[in-house]
Enzyme design. Sequence first.
Site, short mmCIF file in Angstrom:
data_model
loop_
_atom_site.label_atom_id
_atom_site.label_comp_id
_atom_site.label_asym_id
_atom_site.label_seq_id
_atom_site.Cartn_x
_atom_site.Cartn_y
_atom_site.Cartn_z
NE ARG A 108 -3.09 2.58 2.93
CZ ARG A 108 -2.86 3.32 4.01
NH1 ARG A 108 -2.13 2.86 5.00
NH2 ARG A 108 -3.38 4.52 4.11
CG HIS A 137 -0.75 8.86 3.63
ND1 HIS A 137 -0.97 7.51 3.80
CD2 HIS A 137 -0.21 9.27 4.80
CE1 HIS A 137 -0.59 7.13 5.01
NE2 HIS A 137 -0.11 8.19 5.64
CD GLU A 195 -3.91 7.91 10.51
OE1 GLU A 195 -3.27 8.94 10.78
OE2 GLU A 195 -3.71 6.82 11.09
CG ASN A 233 -4.37 3.56 9.36
OD1 ASN A 233 -4.51 2.62 8.58
ND2 ASN A 233 -3.90 4.74 9.00
CE1 TYR A 268 1.28 2.74 13.55
CE2 TYR A 268 -0.85 3.64 12.88
CZ TYR A 268 0.44 3.22 12.56
OH TYR A 268 0.87 3.28 11.26
CD GLU A 328 -0.94 3.83 8.25
OE1 GLU A 328 -0.47 4.27 9.32
OE2 GLU A 328 -1.27 4.55 7.29
C1 NOJ Z 1 -0.60 6.78 10.61
C2 NOJ Z 1 -0.26 7.55 9.39
O1 NOJ Z 1 -1.09 7.15 8.34
C3 NOJ Z 1 1.19 7.41 8.96
O2 NOJ Z 1 1.44 8.36 7.98
C4 NOJ Z 1 2.09 7.57 10.16
O3 NOJ Z 1 3.43 7.56 9.81
C5 NOJ Z 1 1.77 6.48 11.14
N1 NOJ Z 1 0.42 6.66 11.58
C6 NOJ Z 1 2.67 6.47 12.36
O4 NOJ Z 1 2.45 7.61 13.12
#
Ligand code: NOJ
Length: 510
Positions: free
Chosen positions: A108, A153, A198, A334, A336, A404
């Site tokens: 991607r 992006h 995002e 995404n 994290y 992500e």
């Molecule tokens: C999400 C974002 O899409 C990406 O650009 C970024 O580097 C990562 N998070 C890590 O922060």
Amino acid sequence: MLQINGDNVKSHLLLILCAITLSTAELHKDTQTKKFPDGFLFGASTSAYQIEGAWNVDGKSENIWDHITHKIPCFLSNCDTGDVAANSYYLYKRDVEMMRELGLDFYRFSISWTRILPTSFPDKINEAGKNYYNNLINEMLKYNITPMVTLYHGDLPQKLQQIGGWTNPEVSKWFSDYARVAFELFGDRVKHWFTLNEPKETCNQDYATGFRDLSGIADYLCAKNVLLAHGKAYEVYNNEFRASQNGNVGIVVSVKWYEPETEKEIDAAEDVAIFEWGQFIHPIFSETGDFPKKMKERIAKKSAEQGFPSSRLPNFSPEEVELVRGSADFFGLNHYSTCIAYRNESINGLYESPSYHDDMNVITYTPNDWKSTESASTNVSWGFYKVLTKIRNDYGNPPIYITENGFNSEIGGILDDNRMSYLKSYLNAMLDAISEGSDIRLYSIWSLMDNFEWGTGYKSKYGLYEVNYTSGKFERVPRKSAYFYRNVLKTRVLDINFEPDMSVPICEEN
Ligand code: NOJ
């Protein structure tokens, strides 16, 4: 009756320990190996500004990041810019070689709007930009690696920013015109499109928007416009390309988990979820469409109390609600990390008013024992499981693409055991959600290689491959996590105990 002697105490303690382990296992059923579903796809993600470099060559014009990092020379504290980044504009063949080394099913990446359309509009297509993406796509296809493309992006054309960027109501048209060009140029080979990455970060966080001064107004205008931009691009694909190209189109939303600090705080945690991601998910994936009801009511009430003649949250017309509702073939997600949410009297006066945070009215934090000195990433994978479960329950189990997930290290180096454990836990949590019915189709790690991180530059390292920024050659070297990920892809099994053998070079094993 249980006699309390040494052995019994031990077995009693063991029982208690087992009970604790079991209750965790209920949530997070750890086993040693688990199989991924048949047909499940694995990939890695990057974005144009973060890896390409070549910021001003071959006809590319300035985007908002090019602009701000040159206008304010040390915009980031370490003065990093994306001018050269990982130099992928020139090293794309090596990037594809890495994909082959890992055995990726897909990759991607994003297209830089200003590399394709230097005027921001479709009046002039930049041949060199077009060639770059054609070369990259064709190189991938040569080795059966599926290209998946993000259209936006984080790198808005600076020219559009100067006329209001995402707050200008015309932006949805500009974006869908750009999307049409991308579908036309690459849609014969690209079958998976992500319109915007995002939107929450685009509207609420991005540096260059100047929104911060007008939070509670500009961020909501942006939210409406990005949703319309997405809806219009989806409509363009449906009306003009779907029949001949037969691909699919979705959006990528960042979804954090907010755990209530205590049971009393469930409402606070729910409010952050509504404001942060419900704002973008509800209009597309709910049955009714539109912004979430609670958000609309809260902002309308506050706006009236603050003396505004109408709500600071703009309305969608009935036609706009219909344009956006259902405008996705999948949900790009995404994820994290996880935070704790609560609200008490200490919130009074904490946030500027009016503002997005004042409207949301919740305090969030990361507990100290989740933090490490290495990384801003917390390894709290039960939050991932909870996010996936909530999306399944609240939005009718849409097809999910994990676009992500990844681990940020500020230490770097090749032996990234912490990244490997993070990946093991998060893949495990994802498999738990799948086993309970979540329709998750693919997983993409952030990131294929180290790259420019928004806000922190090259200090934050997310790569399966380390990039050497000092040699002038940008060599990419596989980390331990690359060997681990490669094994997952090869076996299609998650083995919690797998320890990579790094003595065999990754390329020779293929
Ligand atoms: C999400 C974002 O899409 C990406 O650009 C970024 O580097 C990562 N998070 C890590 O922060």
